[in-house]
Design an enzyme around this catalytic site. Structure first.
Site, PDB file in Angstrom:
ATOM      1  N   LYS A  76     112.438  37.795  -8.266  1.00 30.30           N
ATOM      2  CA  LYS A  76     113.619  38.940  -8.495  1.00 30.30           C
ATOM      3  C   LYS A  76     114.593  38.689  -7.277  1.00 30.30           C
ATOM      4  O   LYS A  76     114.151  38.465  -6.212  1.00 30.30           O
ATOM      5  CB  LYS A  76     113.038  40.233  -8.602  1.00 30.30           C
ATOM      6  CG  LYS A  76     114.104  41.088  -8.882  1.00 30.30           C
ATOM      7  CD  LYS A  76     113.563  42.594  -9.100  1.00 30.30           C
ATOM      8  CE  LYS A  76     114.700  43.630  -9.718  1.00 30.30           C
ATOM      9  NZ  LYS A  76     114.008  44.926  -9.807  1.00 30.30           N
ATOM     10  N   SER A 151     115.109  47.211 -14.165  1.00 32.81           N
ATOM     11  CA  SER A 151     116.047  46.316 -13.664  1.00 32.81           C
ATOM     12  C   SER A 151     115.760  45.062 -13.408  1.00 32.81           C
ATOM     13  O   SER A 151     116.219  44.130 -13.167  1.00 32.81           O
ATOM     14  CB  SER A 151     116.580  46.880 -12.551  1.00 32.81           C
ATOM     15  OG  SER A 151     115.272  46.862 -11.346  1.00 32.81           O
ATOM     16  N   SER A 175     111.317  50.005 -13.504  1.00 28.42           N
ATOM     17  CA  SER A 175     111.880  48.714 -13.637  1.00 28.42           C
ATOM     18  C   SER A 175     110.805  47.435 -13.639  1.00 28.42           C
ATOM     19  O   SER A 175     111.703  46.240 -13.918  1.00 28.42           O
ATOM     20  CB  SER A 175     112.753  48.617 -12.178  1.00 28.42           C
ATOM     21  OG  SER A 175     114.055  49.206 -12.340  1.00 28.42           O
TER      22      SER A 175
END
Lengths: 484, 95
Positions: A76, A151, A175
């Site tokens: 990420k 997210s 997330s």
């Protein structure tokens, strides 16, 4: 080859059936083929990946490989990676080449895992749909008209489309688990303090925690074996022995006490999801588990409380982006105030600005007690609910999300509706507990996730409980048609 | 709980955020709605509850006051928008 789990890839790399360079090239080709449509990567680190793969092949030949040596993964874009652009999904950091490496990504690098690239995400991890990214929305591989969740939407979309066999994510209010549920993957949020936050760009420091996104619980265990552990550079890291997360996967679960919180099955839950979750619970009963209804009476307060605590911490953390030392700076600042306000006004997107505003408001003079202190007290009540429940049961189960993946744009203009899509995941972060989402079935072709919540530092049991279910079912091995 | 235009302007100033005039009504709406959601907290009696600042109620760890890192000024300043002689440059603050 591209649909194999990382446990299988680790084995084929060792057998010499395929080299890491070949494997890495295969996934890089898949990324190039599909990223335009899915938008799950912000940066593709091809040159570094091939170099790391060649080094991994040497290590495999020399016989000193770790389990993930040569296995390609994605990170990420919230983790600082030295010499590689690290944006956190924001225009503010579009020009930021991280000068150091996060502990989490360093551990994967040292284990010989190969970084394919940095994945798209909601800006500063603030969002539940991956639509707040400065780099554009990410698509759900199961239906490209729908969101992947957020997210960690880029990580999850990439793994679901088999563009990477595993990825890292972070979870502040759901997330990792919410997107894993919406894309049919296994996602684990570890206990707060289990994985180092050093070099992981901060959103809400008392809630943020990194974890793996994988096909299976067996793979999540391999990832946790690398990620977890004490780090003196993170002041909230917990000095506690790290177990071998793969060791207890096969344990029987006869007699396992599962608590079903009645608040997770009430109003607001889609009836079709409720049926999928009921079927999953039945499967657990068939495996010998015992089910018991429990109550987490303060569940409804988790979202309201979170939207005080998280914005308050975010407004503080994001004050470091000042246009002076790094990140975006506006053109021709007239004075210092102008430099700060325009650099921040231009560099941050709408959702981030909203949360900074809320956070600044609740922390401002005269409001602190009514909002922030009150929220911290309710946080205690939420946490106490779980403590009481874990005196009676071993794990807690329920749906991860109230609905399947929603359409792009459907909730983008209504922050409160968007916030409520994390209704089942947020309380876990408030309490700091570990929880996983595992694939449990489909509704109209869209994946549904079962959430399994464990007691503090009980990740091994969560993975064991998830693994036993995955041996009895194959929901976690389903691949969207276009990506098979 | 709702906020008005003057609250938005004041908070934006405190947060050092430039917000366009045209966007103020949207912030008024959004923040009022979010604070409406947050308002649910006030129904709960928390008189005897100890605030929870941290999930594990952990104490801050201490370490010996020793140098643990090297000076990397040049490396960090390479990321800055404007530097000179090892200093970060900003618009003139003092006349």
């Amino acid at each position: 080859m591209h649909t194999k789990t990382i446990s299988q890839l680790s084995a084929v790399l060792r057998s010499g059936e395929v080299s890491s360079v070949e494997l890495t090239s295969l996934f890089l080709d898949r990324i190039k083929q599909h990223n335009l449509a899915l938008n799950c990567f912000i940066s593709i680190t091809e040159a570094q990946a091939l170099e790391a793969a060649a080094a991994a092949d040497q290590r495999l030949k020399a016989g000193n490989a770790a389990p993930l040596t040569g296995v390609p993964i994605a990170h990420k874009d919230i983790f600082c990676t030295e010499g590689v652009k690290t944006t956190c999904g924001s225009k503010m950091l579009d020009n930021f080449i991280a000068p150091y490496e996060s502990t989490c990504t360093a551990k994967f690098r040292d284990a010989g895992a190969v970084m394919l690239g940095k994945t798209n995400m909601d800006e500063f991890a603030m969002g539940s749909s991956n639509e707040t990214s400065y780099f554009g929305a990410v698509k759900n591989p199961w239906d490209q008209g729908r969101v992947p969740g957020g997210s960690s939407g880029g990580s999850v979309s990439a793994v679901a489309a088999r563009l990477a066999p595993a990825a890292t994510g972070t979870d502040t209010g759901g997330s990792i688990r919410q997107p894993a549920a919406l894309c049919g993957l296994t996602g684990l949020k570890p206990t707060y303090g289990r994985v180092s936050r050093f070099g992981m760009i901060a959103f809400a420091s008392s809630l943020d925690q990194a974890g793996p996104v994988t096909y299976s619980a067996e793979d999540a265990a391999l990832m946790m074996n690398v990620m977890a552990g004490f780090d003196e550079r993170d002041s909230t890291s917990v000095a506690r022995e790290v177990p071998d997360y793969s060791a207890n996967l096969e344990n029987g679960i006869e007699g396992l006490k599962i608590g079903l919180p009645k608040e997770y099955f009430g109003e607001g839950l889609d009836g079709n999801i409720a049926r999928v979750i009921d079927a999953a619970i039945k499967e657990y009963e068939a495996l010998g588990a015992v089910v018991k209804e429990i109550s987490l009476p303060n569940t409804g307060l988790a979202v309201p409380t979170y939207y005080v605590v998280a914005p308050a911490e975010c407004s503080t953390n994001l004050s470091r982006f000042d246009g002076v030392r790094f990140g975006h700076r506006c053109d021709d600042p007239q004075d210092l105030f102008d430099l700060y306000t325009r650099s921040r006004g231009e560099g941050f997107g709408l959702e981030v600005k909203r949360r900074i505003m809320i956070g600044t408001y609740v922390l401002s003079a005269g409001y602190y007690d009514a909002y922030y202190l009150k929220a911290q007290k309710i946080r205690r009540l939420i946490s106490d609910d779980f403590r009481a429940a874990f005196e009676k049961v071993d794990v807690i189960m329920g749906p991860t999300t109230p609905s399947t993946a929603f359409k792009l744009g459907e909730k983008a203009d209504d922050p409160v509706t968007m916030y409520l899509s994390d209704i089942y995941t947020i309380a876990v972060n408030m309490a700091g507990l570990p929880a996983a989402s595992i694939p449990a079935g489909f509704v109209d072709g869209l994946p549904v996730g079962l959430q399994v919540i464990g007691n503090y530092f009980d990740e091994s049991r969560l993975l064991n409980v998830a693994h036993k279910y995955q041996q009895a079912t194959d929901w976690h091995l389903q691949v969207p048609k276009e990506f098979q | 709980m709702s906020v008005d235009r003057s609250d938005i302007t004041k908070v934006a100033r405190l947060a050092r955020l430039k917000i366009d005039e045209a966007d103020v009504p949207q912030y008024v709406d959004n923040l009022s709605n979010i604070l409406g959601l947050v308002e649910q907290m006030s129904a709960v009696n928390t008189d005897d509850v100890v605030p929870m600042a941290h999930p594990l109620d952990a104490a801050q760890r201490l370490r010996a006051d020793e140098v643990s890192d090297t000076n990397q000024r040049d490396k960090f300043q390479a990321l800055a928008p404007q530097v000179e002689s090892g200093l970060y440059l900003v618009p003139k603050v003092i006349e």
